[in-house]
Design a protein around this motif. Structure first.
Motif, PDB file in Angstrom:
ATOM      1  N   ASP A 134     -16.317  39.502  22.537  1.00  0.00           N
ATOM      2  CA  ASP A 134     -17.372  40.200  21.797  1.00  0.00           C
ATOM      3  C   ASP A 134     -17.477  39.690  20.362  1.00  0.00           C
ATOM      4  N   ALA A 135     -16.325  39.453  19.736  1.00  0.00           N
ATOM      5  CA  ALA A 135     -16.324  38.938  18.361  1.00  0.00           C
ATOM      6  C   ALA A 135     -16.931  37.538  18.310  1.00  0.00           C
ATOM      7  N   TYR A 136     -16.577  36.674  19.273  1.00  0.00           N
ATOM      8  CA  TYR A 136     -17.167  35.331  19.333  1.00  0.00           C
ATOM      9  C   TYR A 136     -18.683  35.418  19.473  1.00  0.00           C
ATOM     10  N   LYS A 137     -19.142  36.350  20.318  1.00  0.00           N
ATOM     11  CA  LYS A 137     -20.574  36.493  20.554  1.00  0.00           C
ATOM     12  C   LYS A 137     -21.292  36.909  19.271  1.00  0.00           C
ATOM     13  N   VAL A 138     -20.704  37.821  18.513  1.00  0.00           N
ATOM     14  CA  VAL A 138     -21.320  38.292  17.274  1.00  0.00           C
ATOM     15  C   VAL A 138     -21.384  37.162  16.241  1.00  0.00           C
ATOM     16  N   VAL A 139     -20.309  36.391  16.116  1.00  0.00           N
ATOM     17  CA  VAL A 139     -20.296  35.262  15.167  1.00  0.00           C
ATOM     18  C   VAL A 139     -21.333  34.227  15.592  1.00  0.00           C
ATOM     19  N   ARG A 140     -21.418  33.949  16.897  1.00  0.00           N
ATOM     20  CA  ARG A 140     -22.396  32.989  17.415  1.00  0.00           C
ATOM     21  C   ARG A 140     -23.823  33.469  17.144  1.00  0.00           C
ATOM     22  N   ARG A 141     -24.082  34.755  17.374  1.00  0.00           N
ATOM     23  CA  ARG A 141     -25.416  35.311  17.149  1.00  0.00           C
ATOM     24  C   ARG A 141     -25.795  35.212  15.674  1.00  0.00           C
ATOM     25  N   PHE A 142     -24.852  35.551  14.778  1.00  0.00           N
ATOM     26  CA  PHE A 142     -25.121  35.461  13.349  1.00  0.00           C
ATOM     27  C   PHE A 142     -25.433  34.011  12.953  1.00  0.00           C
ATOM     28  N   SER A 143     -24.610  33.078  13.441  1.00  0.00           N
ATOM     29  CA  SER A 143     -24.826  31.664  13.106  1.00  0.00           C
ATOM     30  C   SER A 143     -26.187  31.190  13.589  1.00  0.00           C
ATOM     31  N   PHE A 144     -26.555  31.588  14.797  1.00  0.00           N
ATOM     32  CA  PHE A 144     -27.836  31.167  15.355  1.00  0.00           C
ATOM     33  C   PHE A 144     -29.005  31.813  14.623  1.00  0.00           C
ATOM     34  N   ALA A 145     -28.925  33.124  14.408  1.00  0.00           N
ATOM     35  CA  ALA A 145     -30.032  33.851  13.788  1.00  0.00           C
ATOM     36  C   ALA A 145     -30.260  33.417  12.343  1.00  0.00           C
ATOM     37  N   GLU A 146     -29.209  33.093  11.639  1.00  0.00           N
ATOM     38  CA  GLU A 146     -29.339  32.718  10.227  1.00  0.00           C
ATOM     39  C   GLU A 146     -29.390  31.206  10.022  1.00  0.00           C
ATOM     40  N   ASP A 147     -29.493  30.457  11.131  1.00  0.00           N
ATOM     41  CA  ASP A 147     -29.614  29.002  11.090  1.00  0.00           C
ATOM     42  C   ASP A 147     -28.439  28.337  10.370  1.00  0.00           C
ATOM     43  N   ILE A 148     -27.243  28.838  10.642  1.00  0.00           N
ATOM     44  CA  ILE A 148     -26.021  28.261  10.080  1.00  0.00           C
ATOM     45  C   ILE A 148     -25.480  27.279  11.102  1.00  0.00           C
ATOM     46  N   PRO A 149     -25.283  26.012  10.723  1.00  0.00           N
ATOM     47  CA  PRO A 149     -24.774  25.029  11.690  1.00  0.00           C
ATOM     48  C   PRO A 149     -23.415  25.464  12.249  1.00  0.00           C
ATOM     49  N   PHE A 150     -23.222  25.261  13.551  1.00  0.00           N
ATOM     50  CA  PHE A 150     -21.998  25.702  14.200  1.00  0.00           C
ATOM     51  C   PHE A 150     -20.764  24.986  13.665  1.00  0.00           C
ATOM     52  N   TRP A 151     -20.932  23.771  13.130  1.00  0.00           N
ATOM     53  CA  TRP A 151     -19.778  23.047  12.596  1.00  0.00           C
ATOM     54  C   TRP A 151     -19.227  23.686  11.330  1.00  0.00           C
ATOM     55  N   LYS A 152     -19.939  24.639  10.761  1.00  0.00           N
ATOM     56  CA  LYS A 152     -19.454  25.322   9.559  1.00  0.00           C
ATOM     57  C   LYS A 152     -18.188  26.143   9.837  1.00  0.00           C
ATOM     58  N   VAL A 153     -17.907  26.466  11.107  1.00  0.00           N
ATOM     59  CA  VAL A 153     -16.686  27.214  11.419  1.00  0.00           C
ATOM     60  C   VAL A 153     -15.435  26.385  11.157  1.00  0.00           C
ATOM     61  N   ARG A 154     -15.585  25.093  10.940  1.00  0.00           N
ATOM     62  CA  ARG A 154     -14.439  24.242  10.603  1.00  0.00           C
ATOM     63  C   ARG A 154     -14.035  24.374   9.137  1.00  0.00           C
ATOM     64  N   SER A 155     -14.863  25.014   8.357  1.00  0.00           N
ATOM     65  CA  SER A 155     -14.604  25.163   6.929  1.00  0.00           C
ATOM     66  C   SER A 155     -13.360  26.028   6.698  1.00  0.00           C
ATOM     67  N   PRO A 156     -12.480  25.605   5.808  1.00  0.00           N
ATOM     68  CA  PRO A 156     -11.310  26.441   5.509  1.00  0.00           C
ATOM     69  C   PRO A 156     -11.719  27.778   4.882  1.00  0.00           C
ATOM     70  N   TYR A 157     -12.878  27.820   4.235  1.00  0.00           N
ATOM     71  CA  TYR A 157     -13.350  29.058   3.625  1.00  0.00           C
ATOM     72  C   TYR A 157     -13.776  30.064   4.699  1.00  0.00           C
ATOM     73  N   PHE A 158     -14.328  29.567   5.808  1.00  0.00           N
ATOM     74  CA  PHE A 158     -14.707  30.446   6.914  1.00  0.00           C
ATOM     75  C   PHE A 158     -13.459  31.107   7.494  1.00  0.00           C
ATOM     76  N   LEU A 159     -12.425  30.306   7.769  1.00  0.00           N
ATOM     77  CA  LEU A 159     -11.180  30.857   8.318  1.00  0.00           C
ATOM     78  C   LEU A 159     -10.518  31.805   7.332  1.00  0.00           C
ATOM     79  N   GLU A 160     -10.539  31.446   6.046  1.00  0.00           N
ATOM     80  CA  GLU A 160      -9.966  32.312   5.018  1.00  0.00           C
ATOM     81  C   GLU A 160     -10.690  33.662   4.987  1.00  0.00           C
ATOM     82  N   MET A 161     -12.020  33.619   5.138  1.00  0.00           N
ATOM     83  CA  MET A 161     -12.812  34.846   5.154  1.00  0.00           C
ATOM     84  C   MET A 161     -12.424  35.723   6.349  1.00  0.00           C
ATOM     85  N   LEU A 162     -12.315  35.124   7.544  1.00  0.00           N
ATOM     86  CA  LEU A 162     -11.962  35.896   8.731  1.00  0.00           C
ATOM     87  C   LEU A 162     -10.569  36.510   8.607  1.00  0.00           C
TER      88      LEU A 162
END
Length: 183
Positions: A134-162
């Protein structure tokens, strides 16, 4: 300059080159053939789930030990913390995706995390798996809806935020527009 091949490549025979540094490889121990790179070779040798490759039943223990060290080092480097095996797990079983379980000390249900509980039953695993999906689905939906490239999850800031949100737990309230804008 190309990367140096890891030790896991010593345990397979390269059959055919594929795009992006992958190969069709054949296991030296069980003759199983599959496509992929170093991660899938380690998954085959260490019997890791979630990589889409079967496990090798004929691999010697010293080979498993050397691959386990490589896998632990890579996982530690990628996520900033080493994996702790839960009781009853095979070598290195938490896949890199499992580290996105956000909760570091407590799960979202308020219970101690799986790492500190010891034995985890099949019902707990299924429930946690559903929450994670469910959490993966929500992150995927947010990325898609806000036009955020999926490769942004590789960012250390993304992991730090989570991880930071996971430490706060379910009591975390998202910052307002004004708060984000002013900080």
């Amino acid at each position: 300059m190309p990367r140096k091949e890891g030790i896991e490549w010593d345990y397979v025979e390269k059959v055919k080159a594929l795009p992006k540094g992958n190969w069709t490889v054949k296991c030296n121990f069980c003759a199983h053939t599959w496509d992929g790179g170093a991660n899938r070779i380690r998954a085959h040798i260490l019997a890791l789930k979630g990589y889409g490759v079967g496990k090798c039943d004929q691999v010697p223990q010293h080979v498993k030990d050397s691959c386990k060290k490589v896998h632990a080092r890579i996982s530690k480097h990628s996520f900033g913390e080493s994996h702790v095996l839960r009781s009853g797990e095979s070598v290195g079983e938490p896949s890199p995706c499992d580290d996105l379980d956000i909760g570091l000390g407590e799960s979202s249900s308020g219970h101690a995390s799986k790492r500190s509980r010891g034995h985890v039953g099949p019902l707990d695993k299924a429930f946690d798996s559903q929450i994670r999906d469910d959490a993966y689905k929500v992150v995927r939906r947010f990325s898609f809806a806000e036009d955020i490239p999926f490769w942004k999850v590789r960012s250390p800031y993304f992991l730090e935020m989570l991880h930071a949100v996971g430490r706060v737990g379910t009591s975390f309230k998202a910052p307002s527009y004004q708060r984000l804008r002013g900080v």
